[in-house]
Design a protein around this motif. Structure first.
Motif, short mmCIF file in Angstrom:
data_model
loop_
_atom_site.label_atom_id
_atom_site.label_comp_id
_atom_site.label_asym_id
_atom_site.label_seq_id
_atom_site.Cartn_x
_atom_site.Cartn_y
_atom_site.Cartn_z
N LEU A 237 -2.57 -28.18 -42.60
CA LEU A 237 -3.56 -27.37 -43.29
C LEU A 237 -4.90 -27.51 -42.57
CD1 LEU A 237 -4.39 -25.66 -45.80
CD2 LEU A 237 -4.97 -27.83 -46.91
N LYS A 238 -5.59 -26.37 -42.38
CA LYS A 238 -6.84 -26.38 -41.62
C LYS A 238 -7.92 -25.59 -42.37
CE LYS A 238 -4.28 -24.57 -38.48
NZ LYS A 238 -2.94 -25.07 -38.87
N LYS A 239 -9.13 -26.13 -42.36
CA LYS A 239 -10.29 -25.42 -42.89
C LYS A 239 -11.17 -25.00 -41.72
CE LYS A 239 -14.40 -25.77 -45.83
NZ LYS A 239 -15.23 -26.63 -46.70
N VAL A 240 -11.43 -23.68 -41.62
CA VAL A 240 -12.22 -23.17 -40.51
C VAL A 240 -13.70 -23.46 -40.78
CG1 VAL A 240 -12.78 -21.16 -39.11
CG2 VAL A 240 -10.51 -21.36 -40.15
N LYS A 241 -14.37 -24.05 -39.78
CA LYS A 241 -15.79 -24.40 -39.94
C LYS A 241 -16.71 -23.53 -39.09
CE LYS A 241 -15.85 -28.83 -39.03
NZ LYS A 241 -16.42 -30.19 -39.00
N LYS A 242 -16.33 -23.29 -37.84
CA LYS A 242 -17.21 -22.55 -36.95
C LYS A 242 -16.40 -21.64 -36.03
CE LYS A 242 -20.89 -26.04 -36.77
NZ LYS A 242 -21.68 -26.95 -35.90
N ILE A 243 -17.02 -20.51 -35.66
CA ILE A 243 -16.47 -19.57 -34.70
C ILE A 243 -17.36 -19.62 -33.46
CG2 ILE A 243 -15.71 -17.21 -34.31
CD1 ILE A 243 -14.44 -18.51 -36.78
N HIS A 244 -16.77 -19.77 -32.29
CA HIS A 244 -17.53 -19.85 -31.04
C HIS A 244 -17.06 -18.71 -30.12
CE1 HIS A 244 -18.48 -24.19 -32.01
NE2 HIS A 244 -17.33 -24.03 -32.66
N TRP A 245 -18.02 -17.90 -29.64
CA TRP A 245 -17.68 -16.76 -28.79
C TRP A 245 -18.71 -16.67 -27.67
CZ3 TRP A 245 -17.95 -10.92 -30.55
CH2 TRP A 245 -17.34 -10.12 -29.58
N HIS A 246 -18.24 -16.72 -26.43
CA HIS A 246 -19.14 -16.65 -25.28
C HIS A 246 -19.21 -15.22 -24.78
CE1 HIS A 246 -20.57 -17.11 -21.12
NE2 HIS A 246 -21.16 -18.21 -21.55
#
Length: 286
Positions: free
Chosen positions: A157-166
Motif C-alpha cells: 500500500l502506498k500514499k502519494v506525497k509528491k509529483i516531480h516533473w522536469h
C-alpha cells in the motif's frame, strides 16, 4: 440609405457567424455549478475535446455538421449523450453525480513500517535527446492530449506525497494539466483509480524540476506493482508571437517506466520504449 444598407449587411453577417457555433454549458445537476474541464466526445468524427474551467465548450458547426451526436463525461459523474439540432444555438447539459466511483476510504495498517520511496525516472538526463509531446495550436489545444508513464512500483500500500516533473523547454505561455492514476493491464492504462483531482499549471518560465505536493489529498495506491501516471492537457494559453507552442522534455530509451500516450479517447494507448524525467514520492507501508 447606404449606411442603413451597410448596417443591415453587417448584422446579417454577424448572425450567420453566430449561427455557425453552438455553445455547451456543462453543469452539476444537483448543485447547478459548472463542471470544469469536462470531456466532450464527438463519436461520429472520433474526436475528443475538453471544456474550459467554466464548463463551456464551443462547437464549430461548419466543421462538425448537424445533427451531431455529443457525449459529455467527467470522472465522478454519469455520462450523458445528446444530439445537437439545426435550430439550437446553446445547450445546458447537466451531469448526474455517480456514487459508485467515490474515493475509497483507506486506513493504513497501524503496525506497518513506513518507508519513503520514489518510482519513475529521477534523473533529468543530459538534454542531448529532446522529446516534444505536442505542438499546440488553435486546432488541437482543446483536444485533451494524454501522456504519461507506466511506473514500476512495489506490491505494498502506498500514499502519494509528491509529483516531480522536469520540463526542458516550453513554447506556450502557460498550460493547465491534470494528473490521474490508472490501473495497468498488458502494459497499458485501463481503469482510473478514484482520487481527488490534481490540477496544476506549467508556465513558460517553469523550466527544470516542478514539484506538486499532494500529501494532503490522501491519495492511496493499493498493492498493484504497476501503475500509470497520466497527464492530460486541460487548457493552453498560446503564445501568438512564437513559431511553435510546444512542450519539451529530455527523453531516453528505457525498458522499464516507459512512456504511454494517446491523442484521443477513441484511440488506443501507445506504448513507447522511452521515458522522461518524472517520478512520484510515496510513503510505502511495509
Amino acid at each position: 440609405m447606404k449606411n442603413t444598407l451597410l448596417l443591415f449587411v453587417c448584422t446579417l453577417v454577424t448572425q450567420i457567424i453566430t449561427a455557425q457555433n453552438i455553445n455547451l454549458q456543462i453543469s452539476d445537476s444537483e448543485t447547478k455549478e459548472s463542471i470544469e474541464f469536462a470531456t466532450v466526445l464527438l463519436p461520429d468524427y472520433k474526436k475528443s475535446f475538453v471544456s474550459n474551467e467554466k464548463g463551456i465548450f464551443m462547437i464549430d458547426t461548419n466543421k462538425y455538421k448537424l445533427p451531431l451526436k455529443v457525449i459529455v463525461e467527467q470522472f465522478g459523474f454519469d455520462q450523458k449523450e445528446i444530439t445537437l439540432q439545426n435550430n439550437t444555438s446553446a445547450y445546458n447539459i447537466f451531469l448526474d453525480p455517480a456514487t459508485e466511483v467515490l474515493q475509497e476510504i483507506i486506513i493504513p495498517p497501524a503496525n506497518a513500517k513506513i518507508k519513503e520511496r520514489t518510482y519513475g525516472r529521477t534523473s533529468e538526463g543530459s538534454g542531448k535527446i529532446a522529446g516534444f509531446f505536442r505542438s499546440y495550436n488553435s486546432e488541437n489545444k482543446d483536444s485533451g492530449l494524454e501522456f504519461g508513464m507506466i511506473l514500476n512500483t512495489n506490491n505494498k500500500l502506498k500514499k502519494v506525497k509528491k509529483i516531480h516533473w522536469h520540463i526542458g523547454s516550453v513554447g506556450f505561455i502557460k498550460a493547465v494539466y491534470s494528473l490521474q492514476f490508472y490501473e495497468v493491464e498488458n502494459g497499458k492504462p485501463t481503469k482510473r483509480i478514484p482520487h481527488t483531482d490534481i490540477h496544476f499549471t506549467i508556465k513558460n518560465t517553469d523550466l527544470g524540476w516542478n514539484i506538486v505536493n499532494v500529501e494532503d489529498l490522501n491519495i492511496y495506491i493499493d498493492g498493484s506493482k504497476k501503475v500509470a501516471a497520466i497527464l492530460k492537457t486541460l487548457k493552453v494559453d498560446l503564445n501568438k508571437k512564437a513559431d511553435d507552442n510546444y512542450l519539451g522534455v529530455n527523453v531516453g530509451f528505457a525498458a522499464g517506466n516507459v512512456l504511454t500516450a494517446r491523442d484521443s479517447q477513441f484511440e488506443e494507448w501507445m506504448k513507447i520504449p522511452m521515458n522522461y524525467p518524472f517520478y512520484i514520492t510515496v510513503d510505502s507501508y511495509e
